[in-house]
Design a protein around this motif. Structure first.
Motif, PDB file in Angstrom:
ATOM      1  N   GLU A   1      40.066  32.620  41.653  1.00 38.60           N
ATOM      2  CA  GLU A   1      41.426  32.957  41.305  1.00 38.60           C
ATOM      3  C   GLU A   1      42.238  31.426  40.773  1.00 38.60           C
ATOM      4  O   GLU A   1      41.880  30.524  41.251  1.00 38.60           O
ATOM      5  CB  GLU A   1      42.249  33.494  42.262  1.00 38.60           C
ATOM      6  CG  GLU A   1      41.978  34.780  42.921  1.00 38.60           C
ATOM      7  CD  GLU A   1      42.458  35.238  44.099  1.00 38.60           C
ATOM      8  OE1 GLU A   1      43.091  34.175  44.858  1.00 38.60           O
ATOM      9  OE2 GLU A   1      42.368  36.434  44.770  1.00 38.60           O
TER      10      GLU A   1
ATOM     11  N   SER B   1      48.633  33.301  35.795  1.00 37.31           N
ATOM     12  CA  SER B   1      47.329  33.352  36.629  1.00 37.31           C
ATOM     13  C   SER B   1      46.397  34.391  35.965  1.00 37.31           C
ATOM     14  O   SER B   1      46.623  34.922  35.267  1.00 37.31           O
ATOM     15  CB  SER B   1      47.833  33.904  37.943  1.00 37.31           C
ATOM     16  OG  SER B   1      48.309  35.271  37.964  1.00 37.31           O
ATOM     17  N   SER B   2      44.858  34.014  36.666  1.00 36.50           N
ATOM     18  CA  SER B   2      44.092  34.840  36.203  1.00 36.50           C
ATOM     19  C   SER B   2      42.928  34.576  37.137  1.00 36.50           C
ATOM     20  O   SER B   2      43.061  34.000  38.073  1.00 36.50           O
ATOM     21  CB  SER B   2      43.516  34.261  34.770  1.00 36.50           C
ATOM     22  OG  SER B   2      42.582  34.905  34.227  1.00 36.50           O
ATOM     23  N   THR B   3      41.765  35.339  36.678  1.00 41.97           N
ATOM     24  CA  THR B   3      40.508  35.185  37.596  1.00 41.97           C
ATOM     25  C   THR B   3      39.348  34.790  36.502  1.00 41.97           C
ATOM     26  O   THR B   3      39.225  35.251  35.535  1.00 41.97           O
ATOM     27  CB  THR B   3      40.105  36.409  38.245  1.00 41.97           C
ATOM     28  OG1 THR B   3      41.236  36.827  39.317  1.00 41.97           O
ATOM     29  CG2 THR B   3      38.830  36.247  39.060  1.00 41.97           C
TER      30      THR B   3
ATOM     31  N   SER C   1      38.528  31.170  32.767  1.00 37.75           N
ATOM     32  CA  SER C   1      39.644  31.774  32.979  1.00 37.75           C
ATOM     33  C   SER C   1      40.493  32.803  31.697  1.00 37.75           C
ATOM     34  O   SER C   1      40.200  32.617  30.768  1.00 37.75           O
ATOM     35  CB  SER C   1      40.732  31.035  33.528  1.00 37.75           C
ATOM     36  OG  SER C   1      41.518  30.287  32.510  1.00 37.75           O
TER      37      SER C   1
ATOM     38  N   ASN D   1      41.580  28.893  43.939  1.00 33.87           N
ATOM     39  CA  ASN D   1      41.206  29.426  45.264  1.00 33.87           C
ATOM     40  C   ASN D   1      39.588  29.184  45.542  1.00 33.87           C
ATOM     41  O   ASN D   1      38.959  30.304  45.504  1.00 33.87           O
ATOM     42  CB  ASN D   1      41.667  30.804  45.062  1.00 33.87           C
ATOM     43  CG  ASN D   1      41.596  31.365  46.773  1.00 33.87           C
ATOM     44  OD1 ASN D   1      41.535  30.716  47.667  1.00 33.87           O
ATOM     45  ND2 ASN D   1      41.959  32.646  46.927  1.00 33.87           N
TER      46      ASN D   1
ATOM     47  N   TYR E   1      41.300  25.221  48.784  1.00 37.30           N
ATOM     48  CA  TYR E   1      41.596  25.245  47.423  1.00 37.30           C
ATOM     49  C   TYR E   1      41.693  23.760  46.847  1.00 37.30           C
ATOM     50  O   TYR E   1      41.748  22.958  47.293  1.00 37.30           O
ATOM     51  CB  TYR E   1      43.105  25.920  47.207  1.00 37.30           C
ATOM     52  CG  TYR E   1      44.259  24.949  47.655  1.00 37.30           C
ATOM     53  CD1 TYR E   1      45.000  24.170  46.871  1.00 37.30           C
ATOM     54  CD2 TYR E   1      44.789  25.200  48.815  1.00 37.30           C
ATOM     55  CE1 TYR E   1      46.004  23.307  47.262  1.00 37.30           C
ATOM     56  CE2 TYR E   1      45.942  24.320  49.401  1.00 37.30           C
ATOM     57  CZ  TYR E   1      46.424  23.410  48.344  1.00 37.30           C
ATOM     58  OH  TYR E   1      47.445  22.727  49.044  1.00 37.30           O
TER      59      TYR E   1
END
Length: 343
Positions: free
Chosen positions: A241, A269-271, A278, A298, A310
Motif C-alpha cells: 500500500e 493512494s494505491s497498491t 504504484s 506499508n 512502514y
C-alpha cells in the motif's frame, strides 16, 4: 488521420517481443504523441524484466576480441564505419566523434564495457549529444559504481528514450505525416540528440540541435510516481500500500524535531502491481504544486517480521521544478531500505 504499423515496425524501435506485439495490437494511432503515451505504458507497466533484457540485448556490441591491439582497432573501425554510414548524424557530430575516437580511448572504453557487462549482465546504454569518447567513458565509470538494481532501472529509462526517438523516425517515414509529428519536431528542435552508446558502439538517434530546451511537452504520466523493489528477493514488491501526502500549514515546511504549524494532507493512494509499480497517485497535470511531499509505504504488511512497520520518504519540489518529473522508488529488504530520484 490514423497511423497503422505492424510488429516488425515496432520491433525496429525496441527489441522486446512483448513491446512490439502490444504496440501492434494497439495500432492504429491517432497521432505520434498517442503512440508515445501507449509505448511508455507498455514499456514500464507491461513488459517484464525478461523483456527489458531482451531489448537491451538487441543492441550490438563491438570490440569483443582477445588481443588488446586488435580490439582497439576493431572498435575504432566499427565506430567510424557506422558514423559514416548513418545519415542521421550532423557534420558537427561526426567530427566530434571521429576526432575523439582514438585507439587508446577506445581500448579503455572496450575494457570498461566488459567490466560493466560482467557486473550488470547487460550492455551499457546511454544518451549523449556531441560527447567525446572520454566523456562517454567517464559516464560509464560513474554508473559502474551503481548497485545492479539501480543501474537496471536507469538502463530501462535510457532504452525508452531511444525507443521514443525511433518511433519519431517511424512516423516521419510515412507519407502525409500528421501535424502532430511536426509539432513534436519543433518542440524537440532545441533539445539534445539522444544517442545510444553500447560498449563503444555509437548509435545516433536524431538530428536535433543542442540549444537549451525552450518548450515542455505535455505530460503523459503523473508528475510523482514510485515503485518498490525487494532487494532481498531480487524482484518487484507487489501488494504494498502506498500513500502520497503534501505538507500544508502556517509553516512552509515541517520543522525537524518539532510539531505544530501544519499537517500532512492526503493526495492519493494505491497498491503496487506485479511489477512493483504504484497506480496513479496524482492527476496528470503540466505543473505540480511546489512543496514538501511524503510517500509512505506499508512495509510491515509486506514483511511482517521485518524491522520497519512502514517507510516514509520526504522530498521537496521547488518552484523551478514544477514541470519536472519525480520518480521516487523504494529499494527494500527486511532490515534496510534506500531510495534515489529517478526520471
Amino acid at each position: 488521420m490514423e497511423f497503422s504499423f505492424d510488429e516488425k515496425d515496432f520491433a525496429s524501435c525496441c527489441g522486446s517481443t512483448k513491446f512490439a506485439k502490444e504496440m501492434a495490437s494497439a495500432s492504429p494511432f491517432r497521432s505520434f504523441q498517442d503512440a508515445v503515451s501507449v509505448a511508455k505504458g507498455v514499456w514500464f507497466n507491461s513488459v517484464d524484466v525478461n523483456g527489458w533484457l531482451q531489448a537491451f540485448s538487441a543492441h550490438p556490441q563491438i570490440g569483443q576480441t582477445h588481443a588488446p591491439s586488435v580490439a582497439s582497432e576493431a572498435s575504432a573501425q566499427g565506430i567510424r564505419k557506422w558514423i559514416l554510414c548513418n545519415k542521421m548524424w550532423s557534420k558537427g557530430e561526426q567530427s566530434t566523434a571521429l576526432a575523439t575516437a582514438t585507439g587508446s580511448s577506445l581500448q579503455e572504453l572496450s575494457e570498461w564495457n566488459a567490466r560493466y557487462r560482467e557486473k550488470f549482465g547487460f550492455v551499457f546504454l546511454i544518451c549523449a549529444a556531441g560527447r567525446s569518447t572520454d566523456e562517454i567513458l567517464a559516464e560509464l565509470k560513474r554508473r559502474y559504481t551503481n548497485r545492479p538494481i539501480v543501474e537496471f532501472e536507469i538502463a530501462a529509462q535510457e532504452q525508452m528514450k531511444i525507443t521514443e526517438l525511433r518511433l519519431a523516425k517511424l512516423f516521419s517515414s510515412r507519407e502525409n505525416i500528421s501535424s502532430s509529428v511536426d509539432k513534436y519536431s519543433a518542440a524537440k528542435k532545441a533539445e539534445e540528440d539522444r544517442i545510444s552508446i553500447i560498449g563503444g558502439h555509437v548509435t545516433a538517434a536524431s538530428e536535433i540541435s543542442t540549444a537549451k530546451l525552450i518548450h515542455h511537452p505535455a505530460r503523459t504520466r503523473p508528475p510523482i510516481t514510485t515503485h518498490v523493489l525487494d532487494v532481498s528477493q531480487g524482484s518487484p514488491a507487489a501488494g504494498i500500500e502506498v500513500l502520497l501526502e503534501v505538507w500544508r500549514g502556517t509553516q512552509s515546511r515541517p520543522t525537524f524535531g518539532a510539531s505544530g504549524g501544519g499537517s500532512w494532507v492526503f493526495q492519493g493512494s494505491s497498491t503496487t502491481d506485479l511489477d512493483g509499480r504504484s497506480g496513479q497517485l496524482l492527476s496528470i497535470v503540466d505543473d505540480v504544486n511546489p512543496g514538501i511531499y511524503r510517500i509512505s509505504f506499508n512495509t510491515g504488511k509486506y514483511i511482517p517480521n521485518g524491522f520497519f512497520p512502514y517507510v516514509s520518504l520526504v522530498f521537496e519540489i521547488k518552484e523551478s521544478q514544477k514541470r519536472e518529473h519525480f520518480h521516487v522508488p523504494l529499494l527494500l529488504s527486511p532490515f534496510s531500505f534506500s531510495t534515489y530520484r529517478g526520471s
